[in-house]
Design a protein around this motif. Structure first.
Motif, PDB file in Angstrom:
ATOM      1  N   ALA A 136       0.858  -1.188   0.000  1.00  0.00           N
ATOM      2  CA  ALA A 136       0.000   0.000   0.000  1.00  0.00           C
ATOM      3  C   ALA A 136       0.888   1.229   0.000  1.00  0.00           C
ATOM      4  O   ALA A 136       1.868   1.307   0.747  1.00  0.00           O
ATOM      5  N   THR A 137       0.563   2.212  -0.856  1.00  0.00           N
ATOM      6  CA  THR A 137       1.350   3.444  -0.985  1.00  0.00           C
ATOM      7  C   THR A 137       0.528   4.625  -0.490  1.00  0.00           C
ATOM      8  O   THR A 137      -0.669   4.736  -0.786  1.00  0.00           O
ATOM      9  N   GLY A 138       1.194   5.498   0.281  1.00  0.00           N
ATOM     10  CA  GLY A 138       0.506   6.680   0.791  1.00  0.00           C
ATOM     11  C   GLY A 138       1.407   7.460   1.734  1.00  0.00           C
ATOM     12  O   GLY A 138       2.622   7.264   1.765  1.00  0.00           O
ATOM     13  N   ARG A 139       0.798   8.330   2.509  1.00  0.00           N
ATOM     14  CA  ARG A 139       1.530   9.166   3.464  1.00  0.00           C
ATOM     15  C   ARG A 139       0.988   8.903   4.864  1.00  0.00           C
ATOM     16  O   ARG A 139      -0.222   8.834   5.067  1.00  0.00           O
ATOM     17  N   TYR A 140       1.913   8.811   5.800  1.00  0.00           N
ATOM     18  CA  TYR A 140       1.531   8.605   7.189  1.00  0.00           C
ATOM     19  C   TYR A 140       0.959   9.888   7.777  1.00  0.00           C
ATOM     20  O   TYR A 140       1.499  10.974   7.569  1.00  0.00           O
ATOM     21  N   ARG A 141      -0.128   9.744   8.539  1.00  0.00           N
ATOM     22  CA  ARG A 141      -0.701  10.850   9.294  1.00  0.00           C
ATOM     23  C   ARG A 141      -0.222  10.720  10.741  1.00  0.00           C
ATOM     24  O   ARG A 141      -0.879  10.152  11.593  1.00  0.00           O
ATOM     25  N   HIS A 142       0.991  11.270  10.995  1.00  0.00           N
ATOM     26  CA  HIS A 142       1.576  11.143  12.331  1.00  0.00           C
ATOM     27  C   HIS A 142       0.804  11.934  13.378  1.00  0.00           C
ATOM     28  O   HIS A 142       0.926  11.650  14.577  1.00  0.00           O
ATOM     29  N   ASP A 143       0.020  12.913  12.907  1.00  0.00           N
ATOM     30  CA  ASP A 143      -0.768  13.687  13.867  1.00  0.00           C
ATOM     31  C   ASP A 143      -1.932  12.880  14.442  1.00  0.00           C
ATOM     32  O   ASP A 143      -2.538  13.271  15.442  1.00  0.00           O
ATOM     33  N   ARG A 144      -2.235  11.737  13.835  1.00  0.00           N
ATOM     34  CA  ARG A 144      -3.313  10.867  14.316  1.00  0.00           C
ATOM     35  C   ARG A 144      -2.764   9.552  14.892  1.00  0.00           C
ATOM     36  O   ARG A 144      -3.494   8.570  15.007  1.00  0.00           O
ATOM     37  N   VAL A 161       2.821   1.060  17.642  1.00  0.00           N
ATOM     38  CA  VAL A 161       2.558   2.361  17.026  1.00  0.00           C
ATOM     39  C   VAL A 161       1.583   2.150  15.869  1.00  0.00           C
ATOM     40  O   VAL A 161       1.909   1.474  14.887  1.00  0.00           O
ATOM     41  N   ILE A 162       0.410   2.736  15.987  1.00  0.00           N
ATOM     42  CA  ILE A 162      -0.624   2.624  14.950  1.00  0.00           C
ATOM     43  C   ILE A 162      -0.769   3.994  14.285  1.00  0.00           C
ATOM     44  O   ILE A 162      -1.105   4.974  14.952  1.00  0.00           O
ATOM     45  N   THR A 163      -0.511   4.021  12.981  1.00  0.00           N
ATOM     46  CA  THR A 163      -0.545   5.285  12.241  1.00  0.00           C
ATOM     47  C   THR A 163      -1.448   5.135  11.029  1.00  0.00           C
ATOM     48  O   THR A 163      -1.281   4.182  10.254  1.00  0.00           O
ATOM     49  N   PRO A 164      -2.399   6.042  10.805  1.00  0.00           N
ATOM     50  CA  PRO A 164      -3.225   5.994   9.594  1.00  0.00           C
ATOM     51  C   PRO A 164      -2.369   6.293   8.359  1.00  0.00           C
ATOM     52  O   PRO A 164      -1.505   7.172   8.374  1.00  0.00           O
ATOM     53  N   LEU A 165      -2.595   5.530   7.302  1.00  0.00           N
ATOM     54  CA  LEU A 165      -1.918   5.740   6.019  1.00  0.00           C
ATOM     55  C   LEU A 165      -2.942   6.291   5.038  1.00  0.00           C
ATOM     56  O   LEU A 165      -3.893   5.585   4.670  1.00  0.00           O
ATOM     57  N   GLU A 166      -2.706   7.533   4.625  1.00  0.00           N
ATOM     58  CA  GLU A 166      -3.625   8.217   3.714  1.00  0.00           C
ATOM     59  C   GLU A 166      -3.167   7.984   2.277  1.00  0.00           C
ATOM     60  O   GLU A 166      -2.077   8.431   1.877  1.00  0.00           O
ATOM     61  N   ARG A 167      -3.987   7.307   1.512  1.00  0.00           N
ATOM     62  CA  ARG A 167      -3.627   6.966   0.131  1.00  0.00           C
ATOM     63  C   ARG A 167      -4.303   7.939  -0.836  1.00  0.00           C
ATOM     64  O   ARG A 167      -5.490   8.238  -0.697  1.00  0.00           O
ATOM     65  N   ARG A 185       7.949   6.342  23.506  1.00  0.00           N
ATOM     66  CA  ARG A 185       6.558   6.315  23.064  1.00  0.00           C
ATOM     67  C   ARG A 185       6.095   7.665  22.538  1.00  0.00           C
ATOM     68  O   ARG A 185       5.136   7.734  21.770  1.00  0.00           O
ATOM     69  N   PHE A 186       6.773   8.740  22.938  1.00  0.00           N
ATOM     70  CA  PHE A 186       6.403  10.060  22.429  1.00  0.00           C
ATOM     71  C   PHE A 186       7.260  10.388  21.205  1.00  0.00           C
ATOM     72  O   PHE A 186       8.452  10.041  21.144  1.00  0.00           O
ATOM     73  N   GLN A 187       6.649  11.068  20.246  1.00  0.00           N
ATOM     74  CA  GLN A 187       7.334  11.344  18.981  1.00  0.00           C
ATOM     75  C   GLN A 187       8.569  12.216  19.178  1.00  0.00           C
ATOM     76  O   GLN A 187       9.575  12.039  18.473  1.00  0.00           O
ATOM     77  N   GLN A 188       8.553  13.149  20.114  1.00  0.00           N
ATOM     78  CA  GLN A 188       9.699  14.033  20.325  1.00  0.00           C
ATOM     79  C   GLN A 188      10.908  13.298  20.878  1.00  0.00           C
ATOM     80  O   GLN A 188      12.032  13.830  20.823  1.00  0.00           O
ATOM     81  N   ASP A 189      10.693  12.075  21.398  1.00  0.00           N
ATOM     82  CA  ASP A 189      11.807  11.297  21.939  1.00  0.00           C
ATOM     83  C   ASP A 189      12.421  10.369  20.893  1.00  0.00           C
ATOM     84  O   ASP A 189      13.371   9.645  21.202  1.00  0.00           O
ATOM     85  N   ARG A 190      11.913  10.382  19.687  1.00  0.00           N
ATOM     86  CA  ARG A 190      12.417   9.509  18.637  1.00  0.00           C
ATOM     87  C   ARG A 190      13.272  10.294  17.647  1.00  0.00           C
ATOM     88  O   ARG A 190      13.221  11.532  17.576  1.00  0.00           O
ATOM     89  N   HIS A 237     -12.083   6.733  15.538  1.00  0.00           N
ATOM     90  CA  HIS A 237     -11.387   7.791  16.268  1.00  0.00           C
ATOM     91  C   HIS A 237     -10.426   8.580  15.378  1.00  0.00           C
ATOM     92  O   HIS A 237     -10.249   9.789  15.559  1.00  0.00           O
ATOM     93  N   SER A 238      -9.810   7.893  14.396  1.00  0.00           N
ATOM     94  CA  SER A 238      -8.814   8.546  13.533  1.00  0.00           C
ATOM     95  C   SER A 238      -9.349   8.921  12.158  1.00  0.00           C
ATOM     96  O   SER A 238      -8.596   9.449  11.338  1.00  0.00           O
ATOM     97  N   GLY A 239     -10.612   8.670  11.897  1.00  0.00           N
ATOM     98  CA  GLY A 239     -11.185   9.002  10.593  1.00  0.00           C
ATOM     99  C   GLY A 239     -10.665   8.104   9.482  1.00  0.00           C
ATOM    100  O   GLY A 239     -10.409   8.583   8.363  1.00  0.00           O
ATOM    101  N   SER A 240     -10.508   6.813   9.764  1.00  0.00           N
ATOM    102  CA  SER A 240      -9.971   5.861   8.792  1.00  0.00           C
ATOM    103  C   SER A 240     -10.986   4.756   8.510  1.00  0.00           C
ATOM    104  O   SER A 240     -12.038   4.679   9.148  1.00  0.00           O
ATOM    105  N   GLU A 241     -10.627   3.914   7.534  1.00  0.00           N
ATOM    106  CA  GLU A 241     -11.425   2.743   7.249  1.00  0.00           C
ATOM    107  C   GLU A 241     -11.007   1.615   8.200  1.00  0.00           C
ATOM    108  O   GLU A 241      -9.839   1.530   8.604  1.00  0.00           O
TER     109      GLU A 241
END
Length: 317
Positions: A136-144, A161-167, A185-190, A237-241
């Motif tokens: 599957a090709t798309g962009r990660y929605r890290h804000d969700r 880590v569960i991230t929506p992939l917007e295609r 677990r927090f994005q700023q620590d990665r 919750h994340s607006g995904s399928e």
């Protein structure tokens, strides 16, 4: 001379008087006991002149058995145990056959070439493509981004880590990118490389929605806490399928160390990870059935104690 004879006679009489008195007392006591026996009223049936008299000859002793029989309730319970264990063992044989065929079906899907994920997916047919390799090709929605856990990996505590992939031109799906440690677990620590912003192609397995067990607490989406991956709830919750993809990676110890150091999620290996412990259950249940059946046989084989006593049936003797 007469004086001497009188003294001798007095001495003799003084010696013999106590014995005479003692014999008289004994005669008096014997007379009293005889009177008591004569005056005592005979019991019914003990006098030979009584018409209700029962002789020992008329009531001979009988042999009465005090046989101790087996406890019926205990035997019933003991008989149910091997039967129940045998039924459960037979059921596990059927479960083993079902699980073996299921694993073979999933492994057959794994060896097939990756399938490009179509733009639109019907969630009701996911069961037919469970463990199917896809791209599957798309962009990660890290804000969700959502974290599911805690989860253990190599003895360390962390999260999925569960991230929506917007295609582009297609649906937005949920991707389980893998495991990160609790400290990252927090994005700023990665590391920034763990959060790709450009378009990427994800390779993974299409999976069925997970099932919650009774010991797992309920999710709290409003607080950002997910204890198990409820695909429908997380998609809403994340607006995904409600489509769940598990990203895979080639198993490599060095690559896992590199990803863990930078906070890049460690993906799962492309393999079937279903547990198949039914052989152990079969051995356990059939062994229990055989052991309890042997115990039941030994109990039934052993004759109850049969002690016979010779007793009198006459009430008066």
């Amino acid at each position: 001379m007469s004086g001497t004879n009188s003294r001798l006679l007095n001495a003799i009489f003084s010696v013999t008087r106590p014995s005479l008195r003692t014999s008289r007392c004994r005669q008096r006591q014997g007379t009293k006991q005889a009177r008591r026996l004569i005056n005592t009223k005979p019991r019914s049936g003990t006098n030979a002149d009584d018409p209700d008299f029962v002789s020992i000859v008329d009531a001979p002793p009988q042999i009465i058995s005090t046989k101790k029989k087996h406890n019926k309730l205990g035997i019933t319970v003991l008989a149910l145990i091997p039967i129940t264990a045998f039924v459960l063992g037979s059921w596990q044989v059927q479960r083993l056959d079902w699980k073996t065929k299921l694993i073979a079906k999933f492994e057959d899907r794994l060896v097939r070439p990756p399938l490009p994920l179509p733009p639109r997916i019907d969630p009701s047919v996911i069961d037919e493509f469970d463990y199917r390799r896809i791209r599957a090709t798309g962009r990660y929605r890290h804000d969700r981004e959502m974290l599911v856990g805690p989860r253990m990996h190599d003895g360390k505590d962390g999260y999925f880590v569960i991230t929506p992939l917007e295609r582009e031109g297609g649906s937005t799906i949920l991707v389980n990118r893998g495991w990160v440690s609790k400290d990252q677990r927090f994005q700023q620590d990665r590391d920034p490389t763990s959060l790709p912003r450009h378009e990427i192609t994800v390779s993974g397995l299409l999976r069925e929605p997970w099932k919650k067990n009774m010991f797992t607490p309920n999710n709290a989406p409003e607080q950002g806490k997910f204890y198990f991956p409820d695909v429908a709830q997380m998609a809403s919750h994340s607006g995904s399928e409600p489509i769940w993809i598990e990203e895979t990676m080639t198993p490599s110890l060095l690559e896992s160390y590199r990803r863990e150091e930078k906070g890049i999620p460690i993906g799962r290996a492309p393999e079937v990870n279903l547990r198949n412990n039914h052989v152990q259950y079969i051995v356990t249940w059939y062994s229990l059935s055989a052991a309890t059946a042997l115990m039941l046989w030994m109990v039934l084989k052993k004759k109850p104690s049969n002690i016979a006593h010779r007793v009198r049936t006459s009430k008066e003797w």
